[in-house]
Design an enzyme around this catalytic site. Structure first.
Site, PDB file in Angstrom:
ATOM      1  N   ARG A  34      -9.053  -0.586 -14.696  1.00  0.00           N
ATOM      2  CA  ARG A  34      -8.405  -1.777 -14.131  1.00  0.00           C
ATOM      3  C   ARG A  34      -9.089  -2.121 -12.806  1.00  0.00           C
ATOM      4  NH1 ARG A  34      -3.357   0.765 -16.389  1.00  0.00           N
ATOM      5  NH2 ARG A  34      -2.303  -0.845 -17.593  1.00  0.00           N
ATOM      6  N   ARG A  45     -12.612  -3.575 -17.295  1.00  0.00           N
ATOM      7  CA  ARG A  45     -11.980  -4.865 -17.562  1.00  0.00           C
ATOM      8  C   ARG A  45     -12.304  -5.806 -16.416  1.00  0.00           C
ATOM      9  NH1 ARG A  45      -5.617  -4.945 -18.379  1.00  0.00           N
ATOM     10  NH2 ARG A  45      -5.535  -4.565 -16.158  1.00  0.00           N
ATOM     11  N   GLU A  51      -3.584  -9.338 -26.203  1.00  0.00           N
ATOM     12  CA  GLU A  51      -2.385  -9.236 -25.367  1.00  0.00           C
ATOM     13  C   GLU A  51      -1.476 -10.440 -25.563  1.00  0.00           C
ATOM     14  OE1 GLU A  51      -3.120  -7.099 -21.438  1.00  0.00           O
ATOM     15  OE2 GLU A  51      -4.622  -8.674 -21.410  1.00  0.00           O
ATOM     16  N   ARG A  69       8.211  -7.590 -18.852  1.00  0.00           N
ATOM     17  CA  ARG A  69       7.933  -6.156 -18.943  1.00  0.00           C
ATOM     18  C   ARG A  69       8.450  -5.366 -17.755  1.00  0.00           C
ATOM     19  NH1 ARG A  69       1.345  -6.084 -18.432  1.00  0.00           N
ATOM     20  NH2 ARG A  69       1.488  -4.267 -17.126  1.00  0.00           N
ATOM     21  N   CYS A 128      -4.723   0.273 -25.318  1.00  0.00           N
ATOM     22  CA  CYS A 128      -4.748   0.855 -23.975  1.00  0.00           C
ATOM     23  C   CYS A 128      -3.483   0.553 -23.169  1.00  0.00           C
ATOM     24  CB  CYS A 128      -5.972   0.365 -23.213  1.00  0.00           C
ATOM     25  SG  CYS A 128      -6.009  -1.417 -23.014  1.00  0.00           S
ATOM     26  N   ASN A 163       1.332  -3.541 -23.370  1.00  0.00           N
ATOM     27  CA  ASN A 163       2.352  -3.934 -22.382  1.00  0.00           C
ATOM     28  C   ASN A 163       2.568  -5.444 -22.434  1.00  0.00           C
ATOM     29  OD1 ASN A 163       1.953  -1.295 -21.646  1.00  0.00           O
ATOM     30  ND2 ASN A 163       0.716  -1.796 -19.863  1.00  0.00           N
ATOM     31  N   ASP A 164       1.460  -6.159 -22.402  1.00  0.00           N
ATOM     32  CA  ASP A 164       1.592  -7.615 -22.438  1.00  0.00           C
ATOM     33  C   ASP A 164       1.871  -8.119 -23.844  1.00  0.00           C
ATOM     34  OD1 ASP A 164       1.451  -8.663 -19.814  1.00  0.00           O
ATOM     35  OD2 ASP A 164      -0.607  -7.944 -19.700  1.00  0.00           O
ATOM     36  N   HIS A 205       0.809  -1.216   0.000  1.00  0.00           N
ATOM     37  CA  HIS A 205       0.000   0.000   0.000  1.00  0.00           C
ATOM     38  C   HIS A 205       0.839   1.261   0.000  1.00  0.00           C
ATOM     39  CE1 HIS A 205      -3.186  -2.673   2.054  1.00  0.00           C
ATOM     40  NE2 HIS A 205      -3.289  -2.712   0.752  1.00  0.00           N
TER      41      HIS A 205
HETATM   42  C1  PEP Z   1      -1.480  -4.154 -21.162  1.00  0.00           C
HETATM   43  O1  PEP Z   1      -1.032  -5.286 -20.972  1.00  0.00           O
HETATM   44  O2  PEP Z   1      -1.051  -3.363 -22.034  1.00  0.00           O
HETATM   45  C2  PEP Z   1      -2.585  -3.665 -20.324  1.00  0.00           C
HETATM   46  C3  PEP Z   1      -3.242  -2.567 -20.629  1.00  0.00           C
HETATM   47  O3  PEP Z   1      -2.871  -4.372 -19.217  1.00  0.00           O
HETATM   48  P1  PEP Z   1      -1.990  -4.349 -17.871  1.00  0.00           P
HETATM   49  O4  PEP Z   1      -0.873  -3.361 -18.062  1.00  0.00           O
HETATM   50  O5  PEP Z   1      -2.904  -3.953 -16.776  1.00  0.00           O
HETATM   51  O6  PEP Z   1      -1.539  -5.757 -17.810  1.00  0.00           O
HETATM   52 MG    MG Z   2      -2.166  -6.646 -19.703  1.00  0.00          MG
END
Ligand code: PEP
Ligand code: MG
Length: 755
Positions: free
Chosen positions: A467, A503, A602, A636, A673, A625-626, A362
């Site tokens: 999220r 999501r 992803e 990542r 996103c 990102n994924d 936290h």
């Molecule tokens: C991603 O993977 O780009 C994504 C938006 O999800 P997260 O970063 O929450 O895994």
């Molecule tokens: Mg992701």
């Protein structure tokens, strides 16, 4: 140079061996430039080295320019010819350098008489370290062999420079630099105040007392006092628009405060064992911490420890007071309970440094949400920094201790640049994302902790990614349907008439829930995202029902599924969604409009089944990102391999283009996103590949909107076509850097980071 290949090799070898014999780095590079100059028969040879922030190239050695300028003459990346070689990471060979548009005259370095210029980048393992330059007075075009010679030499000296760089930096910049694992917020410069808990949980002595009633009374009073203070802190946080964060984390401690069995156990320890109150708390907490650790509930163990530390500290009346701090300081702590972070006097804390690893706890989440420049998990000796001047660079997760005045100046410039940019972006805050040639680009928000900003909806085209797991992470147990309905209703009501894409729970991988521990050898490839929800349909169904109940009232919900790798997963979720709709329709005797359902792209395998998925969903959204993580097999969050996490790599660019084209052919809306959409150069790349729905963190919205409003989409699309033909990331990235430079956007694109 005589032009014969073996003599080139000989010259190279001689230079390298002469350089490696030198005892100091300064001597080595001084000898290097001398030898290059005489071997190539030029009038000047100079080496410029890139500073640690990767913003400025400074003259480090020269044979031909004024030696006085060493360590003083410098150019920003992109500035002058040297800066251009560095920025593009490409050789520049000019017979008449002063006539080049990027030529920059530096007074006092003594380069007035030089006409020709050959500059090559010095790169080690993909990282730019500096620029090596030779110059001549005559109008001479360097030939191919000379180019090759300098390139080969620069490659060979790169490793020597790399090894010596950190020492050299420390000498030039006179600063101690510490890299953290996690940073947030911008930059703060202030005096350090080190806070150490006056009572150490681990070392508190176990003591006994005969006054059992008094000890018990003291304990209960402290619990009551803490409860009252937490309520007040909670209220303060709500006033500061951090309601969601605070209520989430407060409930973590709150539940412990309300835990009657904890109070009973402490009372029991006081009465049956005769401990003083503080010792009784320690004994009871130790047992609970051990139980949590045995069950893999590390975060919960942290919370109990923090909570017990606060109680013990209160008991001996030694908590730091707001009044102890007079002017804004950088607060440095080894570790700090989240409750104290929440209580930090916001106007007196310019920056925050936490030495211990609290990345997932936290403390880190709260520091980030409070918007204080912060660096977490940094290897800094807190015994030697109290009262020293410190720079907290939240953007680069770096802490600088005792910076020289020139380093402070550099950071002050960055602070002022970011203020100027902020003012520039403010002007267009409520405008829409429309390109100069009239194309509408949707700019949406990625949300997790709510920003209770009244204007937020007016600044965006809705929420492209909510999220939901963040609220789950801040809760002390699985949230109920009613609890979730309240969260989701509050968000939908804030964005009425705009889409809010929620999501479904995306836990696992790097996102853990304290009450749903997942222990795996390889979590990124494990039980995460939709896989968890499919295996735990009750969790999913509760969440879907809560989302639908909020949607029944506001009607602007979209649902999105993370980490899909198979069509079957979508079918299972659809079945549960249908069931939930029917149940709620019966229960509330009303018709529910089906929310749109989206699939996240992803995991690379879904790219090959877009046709099938398209017939089962309403839209796609790329989680870059994924997607990049799995496309390149690169963790990542591992800084050691971050250079492989490269959205400009031809494979990534072609993959993005393929998805855009394919979804267009399938007539399915596509959004993106991941972080890429909010990175300025990334946004240019995506626009050029046909992306029109970009969703990003709040801090990026204004910048990307500004960029969108200052580009011409047709020109960018032509650049996108060109990018698809190129074979290296450097070449592709240069296209966008060039475009940004030509359109005066380079200052707006992150000045220090081109990613
Ligand atoms: C991603 O993977 O780009 C994504 C938006 O999800 P997260 O970063 O929450 O895994
Ligand atoms: Mg992701």
């Amino acid at each position: 140079m005589d032009g014969k290949e073996n003599s080139i090799l000989l010259a190279l070898r001689q230079i390298i061996s002469a350089v490696s014999l030198k005892s100091s780095f300064e001597e080595a590079i001084a000898s290097l430039v001398e030898k290059i100059r005489s071997t190539m028969h030029t009038d000047c040879c100079s080496l410029y080295l890139l500073n640690a922030r990767k913003t400025v190239l400074s003259l480090a050695a020269t044979d031909g320019l004024s030696k006085e300028s060493i360590g003083k003459a410098s150019l920003q990346l992109g500035e002058g010819l040297v800066g251009l070689v560095g920025q593009k990471e490409e050789l520049i060979n000019l017979a008449d350098a002063p006539s080049h548009p990027n030529f920059k005259y530096l007074p006092d370095v003594g380069e007035d008489e030089f006409l020709s210029f050959l500059g090559v980048p010095v790169i080690n393992q993909g990282e730019l370290l500096g620029v090596l330059v030779v110059q001549c007075k005559e109008n001479r075009q360097f030939d191919e062999q000379e180019e090759t010679f300098l390139i080969t030499l620069s490659a060979q000296i790169a490793s020597i420079i790399s090894v010596n760089r950190s020492t050299k930096e420390a000498t030039i910049e006179n600063v101690k630099r510490y890299k953290g694992k996690n940073g947030s917020g911008s930059i703060a410069i202030a005096q350090a105040v080190v806070w150490k808990p006056p009572v150490n949980f681990d070392t508190i002595q176990i003591m006994y007392s005969q006054d059992k009633d008094i000890q018990s009374e003291l304990f209960h009073q402290t619990v009551f006092q803490l409860q009252t203070e937490m309520d007040m802190a909670n209220l303060r946080l709500q006033e500061h628009a951090h309601q969601k964060a605070s209520s989430g984390y407060m409930s973590g401690y709150g539940s412990m405060l309300d835990d009657i069995s904890f109070e009973d156990d402490v009372d029991n320890a006081i009465f049956s064992q005769g401990y003083v109150a503080a010792s009784a708390i320690k004994v009871v907490a130790d047992k609970r911490i051990k139980d949590c650790m045995d069950n893999g509930q590390e975060d919960k163990a942290h919370d109990i420890r923090d909570f017990a530390s606060i109680l013990i500290t209160r008991l001996v009346h030694l908590l730091p007071k707001e009044t102890d701090i007079s002017s804004p300081v950088v607060l440095i702590v080894k570790s700090m309970p989240a409750a104290l972070v929440a209580e930090m006097p916001r106007n007196k804390i310019a920056g925050f440094v936490c030495v211990d690893n609290a990345t997932s706890s936290h403390t880190a989440i709260l520091a980030r949400d409070l918007g204080i420049p912060a660096v977490i998990d940094v290897n800094l000796d807190i015994n030697n920094v109290d009262g020293h001047t410190v720079i907290v660079d939240g953007q680069n997760a770096e802490v600088l201790v005792d910076p020289s005045s020139s380093v402070i100046d550099e950071y002050m410039q960055l602070i002022s640049q970011s203020r100027q940019l902020h003012d520039l972006f403010e002007q267009d805050k409520f405008e829409k994302g429309i390109t100069k040639d009239g194309q509408r680009i949707n700019i949406q928000l990625n949300a997790g902790l709510n920003h209770e900003d009244d204007d937020l909806a007016a600044q965006t085209d809705g929420i492209g990614l909510y999220r939901t797991e963040i609220s789950f992470m801040l809760n002390s147990s699985l949230p109920t349907e009613d609890q979730q309905t309240n969260w989701y209703s509050s968000l939908l009501s804030q964005f009425t008439n705009l889409p809010v894409c929620m999501r479904t729970l995306d836990v696992g991988g790097d996102k853990g829930l304290p009450y749903l521990p997942i222990e795996e050898q390889n979590p990124a490839l494990g039980w995460r995202g939709i896989r968890v929800c499919v295996d735990q349909p009750n969790i999913l169904k509760t969440q879907l029902r809560a989302m639908l109940r909020a949607h029944m009232k506001y009607g602007n919900l979209e649902i999105m599924l993370p980490m899909i790798s198979r069509l079957e997963e979508v079918l299972i979720v659809k079945r549960i969604l249908n069931e939930s709709i029917h149940e709620l329709e019966d229960q509330y005797q009303t018709k529910i409009t089906r929310p749109k359902l989206g699939v996240m792209i992803e995991i690379p395998c879904v790219v090959y089944v877009l046709d099938e998925l398209a017939s089962e969903c309403d839209f796609f959204s790329i989680g870059s990102n994924d997607l990049i993580q799995y496309l390149f097999a690169v963790d990542r969050s591992n800084p050691k391999v971050s250079k492989f996490f490269d959205p400009f790599n031809p494979a990534a660019v072609r993959c993005f283009k393929y998805i855009a084209q394919k979804t267009h052919d399938l007539n399915k809306p596509l959004a993106i996103c991941g972080e890429l959409a909010g990175s300025p150069l990334g946004a240019l790349l995506l626009l050029s590949l046909g992306y029109k729905n970009l969703s990003m963190n709040y801090s990026q919205i204004a910048r990307v909107k500004y960029i969108t409003r200052h580009v011409n989409l047709q020109d960018l699309m032509a650049i996108g076509e060109k990018a698809l033909t190129l074979n290296s990331s450097v070449k592709i990235k240069s296209l966008y850097v060039e475009y940004a430079t030509a359109h005066g956007l380079m200052g707006v694109i992150d000045p220090k980071n081109f990613r």
